[in-house]
Design a protein around this motif. Sequence first.
Motif, mmCIF file in Angstrom:
data_model
loop_
_atom_site.group_PDB
_atom_site.id
_atom_site.type_symbol
_atom_site.label_atom_id
_atom_site.label_comp_id
_atom_site.label_asym_id
_atom_site.label_seq_id
_atom_site.Cartn_x
_atom_site.Cartn_y
_atom_site.Cartn_z
ATOM 1 N N GLY A 406 0.783 -1.224 0.000
ATOM 2 C CA GLY A 406 0.000 0.000 0.000
ATOM 3 C C GLY A 406 0.811 1.268 0.000
ATOM 4 O O GLY A 406 0.252 2.360 0.178
ATOM 5 N N LYS A 407 2.106 1.171 -0.217
ATOM 6 C CA LYS A 407 2.990 2.340 -0.240
ATOM 7 C C LYS A 407 3.562 2.510 -1.649
ATOM 8 O O LYS A 407 4.134 1.568 -2.209
ATOM 9 C CB LYS A 407 4.125 2.202 0.773
ATOM 10 C CG LYS A 407 3.655 2.031 2.210
ATOM 11 C CD LYS A 407 4.852 1.851 3.146
ATOM 12 C CE LYS A 407 4.390 1.665 4.581
ATOM 13 N NZ LYS A 407 3.678 0.380 4.789
ATOM 14 N N LEU A 408 3.405 3.704 -2.197
ATOM 15 C CA LEU A 408 3.944 4.016 -3.514
ATOM 16 C C LEU A 408 5.378 4.508 -3.386
ATOM 17 O O LEU A 408 5.672 5.385 -2.567
ATOM 18 C CB LEU A 408 3.095 5.097 -4.183
ATOM 19 C CG LEU A 408 3.641 5.651 -5.497
ATOM 20 C CD1 LEU A 408 3.329 4.693 -6.645
ATOM 21 C CD2 LEU A 408 3.072 7.030 -5.800
ATOM 22 N N TYR A 409 6.276 3.956 -4.206
ATOM 23 C CA TYR A 409 7.672 4.391 -4.260
ATOM 24 C C TYR A 409 7.970 4.855 -5.685
ATOM 25 O O TYR A 409 7.569 4.213 -6.656
ATOM 26 C CB TYR A 409 8.618 3.253 -3.876
ATOM 27 C CG TYR A 409 8.474 2.778 -2.441
ATOM 28 C CD1 TYR A 409 9.235 3.333 -1.419
ATOM 29 C CD2 TYR A 409 7.565 1.764 -2.130
ATOM 30 C CE1 TYR A 409 9.096 2.888 -0.109
ATOM 31 C CE2 TYR A 409 7.417 1.317 -0.824
ATOM 32 C CZ TYR A 409 8.183 1.888 0.186
ATOM 33 O OH TYR A 409 8.032 1.456 1.478
ATOM 34 N N THR A 410 8.700 5.955 -5.825
ATOM 35 C CA THR A 410 9.047 6.486 -7.148
ATOM 36 C C THR A 410 10.560 6.430 -7.350
ATOM 37 O O THR A 410 11.334 6.593 -6.402
ATOM 38 C CB THR A 410 8.566 7.935 -7.313
ATOM 39 O OG1 THR A 410 9.255 8.785 -6.371
ATOM 40 C CG2 THR A 410 7.072 8.036 -7.089
ATOM 41 N N VAL A 411 10.966 6.221 -8.601
ATOM 42 C CA VAL A 411 12.381 6.145 -8.987
ATOM 43 C C VAL A 411 12.732 7.418 -9.745
ATOM 44 O O VAL A 411 11.994 7.864 -10.620
ATOM 45 C CB VAL A 411 12.650 4.904 -9.853
ATOM 46 C CG1 VAL A 411 14.123 4.817 -10.251
ATOM 47 C CG2 VAL A 411 12.231 3.649 -9.104
ATOM 48 N N ALA A 412 13.882 8.025 -9.421
ATOM 49 C CA ALA A 412 14.233 9.340 -9.952
ATOM 50 C C ALA A 412 14.607 9.302 -11.438
ATOM 51 O O ALA A 412 14.189 10.146 -12.209
ATOM 52 C CB ALA A 412 15.383 9.947 -9.143
ATOM 53 N N SER A 413 15.415 8.335 -11.870
ATOM 54 C CA SER A 413 15.937 8.338 -13.237
ATOM 55 C C SER A 413 15.819 6.956 -13.851
ATOM 56 O O SER A 413 15.928 5.939 -13.167
ATOM 57 C CB SER A 413 17.405 8.780 -13.249
ATOM 58 O OG SER A 413 17.967 8.650 -14.542
ATOM 59 N N TYR A 414 15.595 6.919 -15.159
ATOM 60 C CA TYR A 414 15.513 5.643 -15.879
ATOM 61 C C TYR A 414 16.796 5.333 -16.647
ATOM 62 O O TYR A 414 16.936 4.243 -17.192
ATOM 63 C CB TYR A 414 14.329 5.637 -16.845
ATOM 64 C CG TYR A 414 14.372 6.702 -17.920
ATOM 65 C CD1 TYR A 414 14.918 6.449 -19.168
ATOM 66 C CD2 TYR A 414 13.860 7.972 -17.681
ATOM 67 C CE1 TYR A 414 14.958 7.422 -20.150
ATOM 68 C CE2 TYR A 414 13.892 8.954 -18.657
ATOM 69 C CZ TYR A 414 14.434 8.678 -19.887
ATOM 70 O OH TYR A 414 14.478 9.644 -20.851
ATOM 71 N N THR A 415 17.745 6.271 -16.721
ATOM 72 C CA THR A 415 18.982 6.055 -17.478
ATOM 73 C C THR A 415 20.234 6.030 -16.610
ATOM 74 O O THR A 415 21.214 5.375 -16.964
ATOM 75 C CB THR A 415 19.146 7.145 -18.548
ATOM 76 O OG1 THR A 415 19.117 8.429 -17.910
ATOM 77 C CG2 THR A 415 18.034 7.069 -19.578
ATOM 78 N N ALA A 416 20.239 6.760 -15.503
ATOM 79 C CA ALA A 416 21.438 6.829 -14.663
ATOM 80 C C ALA A 416 21.741 5.462 -14.057
ATOM 81 O O ALA A 416 20.845 4.788 -13.542
ATOM 82 C CB ALA A 416 21.254 7.869 -13.561
ATOM 83 N N SER A 417 22.998 5.053 -14.116
ATOM 84 C CA SER A 417 23.370 3.752 -13.552
ATOM 85 C C SER A 417 23.076 3.691 -12.060
ATOM 86 O O SER A 417 22.579 2.689 -11.553
ATOM 87 C CB SER A 417 24.858 3.482 -13.807
ATOM 88 O OG SER A 417 25.117 3.396 -15.177
ATOM 89 N N ASN A 418 23.400 4.749 -11.364
ATOM 90 C CA ASN A 418 23.170 4.817 -9.924
ATOM 91 C C ASN A 418 22.197 5.961 -9.648
ATOM 92 O O ASN A 418 22.570 7.127 -9.655
ATOM 93 C CB ASN A 418 24.486 5.048 -9.175
ATOM 94 C CG ASN A 418 25.466 3.913 -9.390
ATOM 95 O OD1 ASN A 418 25.228 2.785 -8.994
ATOM 96 N ND2 ASN A 418 26.577 4.196 -10.038
ATOM 97 N N THR A 419 20.942 5.596 -9.416
ATOM 98 C CA THR A 419 19.915 6.589 -9.143
ATOM 99 C C THR A 419 19.327 6.319 -7.764
ATOM 100 O O THR A 419 19.904 5.577 -6.976
ATOM 101 C CB THR A 419 18.836 6.570 -10.237
ATOM 102 O OG1 THR A 419 17.911 7.614 -10.005
ATOM 103 C CG2 THR A 419 18.126 5.238 -10.299
ATOM 104 N N MET A 420 18.163 6.927 -7.472
ATOM 105 C CA MET A 420 17.565 6.814 -6.156
ATOM 106 C C MET A 420 16.070 6.533 -6.255
ATOM 107 O O MET A 420 15.387 7.026 -7.156
ATOM 108 C CB MET A 420 17.761 8.116 -5.358
ATOM 109 C CG MET A 420 19.187 8.362 -4.914
ATOM 110 S SD MET A 420 19.642 7.262 -3.560
ATOM 111 C CE MET A 420 21.415 7.621 -3.477
ATOM 112 N N ILE A 421 15.573 5.756 -5.306
ATOM 113 C CA ILE A 421 14.148 5.749 -4.999
ATOM 114 C C ILE A 421 13.939 6.936 -4.074
ATOM 115 O O ILE A 421 14.447 6.953 -2.961
ATOM 116 C CB ILE A 421 13.728 4.424 -4.340
ATOM 117 C CG1 ILE A 421 13.968 3.265 -5.311
ATOM 118 C CG2 ILE A 421 12.289 4.466 -3.886
ATOM 119 C CD1 ILE A 421 13.770 1.894 -4.693
ATOM 120 N N ASN A 422 13.241 7.958 -4.557
ATOM 121 C CA ASN A 422 13.331 9.263 -3.902
ATOM 122 C C ASN A 422 12.082 9.707 -3.164
ATOM 123 O O ASN A 422 12.096 10.760 -2.527
ATOM 124 C CB ASN A 422 13.691 10.334 -4.950
ATOM 125 C CG ASN A 422 12.667 10.420 -6.071
ATOM 126 O OD1 ASN A 422 11.752 9.617 -6.148
ATOM 127 N ND2 ASN A 422 12.835 11.394 -6.951
#
Length: 479
Positions: A406-422
């Motif tokens: 029930g918790k939505l998580y978003t990802v910052a970038s679709y191309t960066a090798s090292n990104t964040m769930i922000n």
Amino acid sequence: MFLLLLLSLCALLLEGRAQDRAALWRGNDRAGRCQYTFTVQSPTEASCPHARGPELEGLKARLSLLEVLVSRLSGGDAGVPQGAGSRGQPELRDALSKAVGERNLLQGEKERLEQEVQGLQRRMEEMRRETERLRTRPCPLHTPIVPPSPSVQGGGLLRPAVGSSSMSHLVSRPNRQGDSSSLRDSTWQLGSQGFQELKAEVTEVPAPVGSEDLTGCGNLISVSEPVTHRKADNIEGKYGVWMQDPEAVSPYGPNMIWRIDTVGSDIRKLFGYDDMVQLTKGFPSKVLLLPEQVESTGSTVYRGSLYYQRRRSRTIIRYDLASESTAARRDLPHAGFHGQFPYSWGGYTDIDLSVDEQGLWAVYSTNKAKGAIVISQLDPNSLEVKRSWETQIRKNSVANSFIICGKLYTVASYTASNTMINYMYDTETSQGKPVSIPFKNKYHYNSMIDYNRAQRKLFAWDNFHMVSYDIRLSRQQAN
């Protein structure tokens, strides 16, 4: 005597004229043998009406050969001798059909990429104008957004204070349920999407500390390195979705893996694999042709049904896998579609369906929400909206999202090798907050991320590759 002399003179004259018109040639023929040729010009005929020289015969032979080749390539039978070329015609037709199909797919991909390039150019221009505006505006004097907490000031670790606006750059409008954080920033709302994504990566807040919970529904703590299971075979698999039913229904078992390649103008094929091993080998045990075309990578499977968005519409379809027929269909009220409110990578990802421990979800946006992410819980049988939440994060500012417990998580970038769930939004409390959980895009173009409740993993489709991530959840705190 005089008569004989006259005849001799005539003979001499005729012999001279004949010598002028006659010729003797000697040379080797094509076989290398010596050949003598004696030619005499006709004294009366200017040309031979029925004669065919070797050059004309050779030219006609070459023209006949060309006609045969052209007939074979075009698939026709005119001018082809009996049995000549008939053996190679099916292979030629198949190769031509395959080449035309590949050309059409590449043309569609080219047009989509050109649209993305134009969008990126517009974003860059917006960023340039925003940068110039910020340079000319004097910096206001105010206190820091994230003041150091007295309890952690000595340790060097800074956490955002309660009610702070450290994620104000992600805000599009206030929460419909009355989120007390009131994260607003009118200046950022006018900014560009590309800068928004970059700023989301820079803002880092440590994830909550807690012990691991393998069965409950705590918060997401960490995501492992991706594990690659298979690479798609052709251009149709550059983007796609793969999934597993957490509550499988006969005749398909719980290990069944389903897959849809989503590049093309007629996306209707659903591939089924008995287990992960067969997926890795590329041996599908079932191929279904869906009654309606699929839009993008937002499909999911749940309780023996495939749920997907119909192409160029806001219609959600429930397709029963056992009967291979449509069981239900319903429009998602006011949802944007076909490029109105996609994720930042595009791909017509306006409606994203997913399944977790609490059931079936839809992630989308509406004109009323002004591009902010809207979460709706759907009835898995009728597809009716049971309840909705409006978040404070713009959908086109994040690369993808998924729902766990029930918790939505978003990802910052679709191309960066090292990104964040922000960012994380909890539907139980109707509150959102920033998080900072490392996430890797191994192949630099992640077009689909979904939570697989059956294995408690994340499934993703990263630039032709089907990958999975192990996850860790914190122990759920008692109320």
